[in-house]
Design a protein around this motif. Structure first.
Motif, PDB file in Angstrom:
ATOM      1  N   ARG A  60       0.754  -1.264   0.065  1.00 26.47           N
ATOM      2  CA  ARG A  60       0.017  -0.082   0.119  1.00 26.47           C
ATOM      3  C   ARG A  60       1.012   1.291  -0.140  1.00 26.47           C
ATOM      4  N   ASP A  96      -5.823  10.915  -2.861  1.00 24.39           N
ATOM      5  CA  ASP A  96      -6.237  10.106  -2.106  1.00 24.39           C
ATOM      6  C   ASP A  96      -6.550  10.366  -0.851  1.00 24.39           C
ATOM      7  N   ASN A  97      -8.131  10.337  -0.285  1.00 23.73           N
ATOM      8  CA  ASN A  97      -8.230  11.047   0.981  1.00 23.73           C
ATOM      9  C   ASN A  97      -8.231   9.706   2.091  1.00 23.73           C
ATOM     10  N   ARG A  98      -7.877   8.786   1.677  1.00 22.80           N
ATOM     11  CA  ARG A  98      -8.053   7.601   2.799  1.00 22.80           C
ATOM     12  C   ARG A  98      -7.044   7.911   4.098  1.00 22.80           C
ATOM     13  N   LYS A  99      -7.584   7.284   5.123  1.00 24.38           N
ATOM     14  CA  LYS A  99      -6.522   7.485   6.323  1.00 24.38           C
ATOM     15  C   LYS A  99      -5.210   6.734   5.870  1.00 24.38           C
TER      16      LYS A  99
END
Length: 103
Positions: A60, A96-99
């Protein structure tokens, strides 16, 4: 024959030689000796899960890094200027707004 006589004399003169040369007769023996316990299996499973999680986290993180680097190169932005890359990616609509991961 001479060697056998010398060995017999050495054994009589030094009883420690005889003790060291004998095999152990006591200790863990029987049908249960040498079998694995369930704790060993648990440890192996936990180690496997840890390795898989580490690989997944690395994938990731590396994918995100590679995507940002390619975006910065395509748009002529310094790859080390994170604020400029974030701003440009938000304007392009691909941020990418993911944590973010702690690992």
């Amino acid at each position: 024959m001479q060697l056998l006589n010398n060995l017999a004399l050495a054994t009589l003169a030094h009883p420690q030689v005889q003790i060291l040369a004998q095999a152990q007769s006591d200790g863990p023996v029987g049908p249960e000796f040498g079998k694995a316990s369930p704790i060993g299996l648990l440890i192996l499973v936990l180690m496997g899960v840890a390795v898989l999680m580490a690989g997944w986290f690395f994938h990731r993180r590396f994918s995100r890094f590679r995507r940002r680097t390619l975006f910065a190169q395509d748009h002529g932005i310094d790859p080390f200027d994170q604020d400029a890359i974030d701003k440009a990616m938000k304007e392009a609509g691909i941020y990418d707004n993911r944590k973010k991961s702690y690992f």
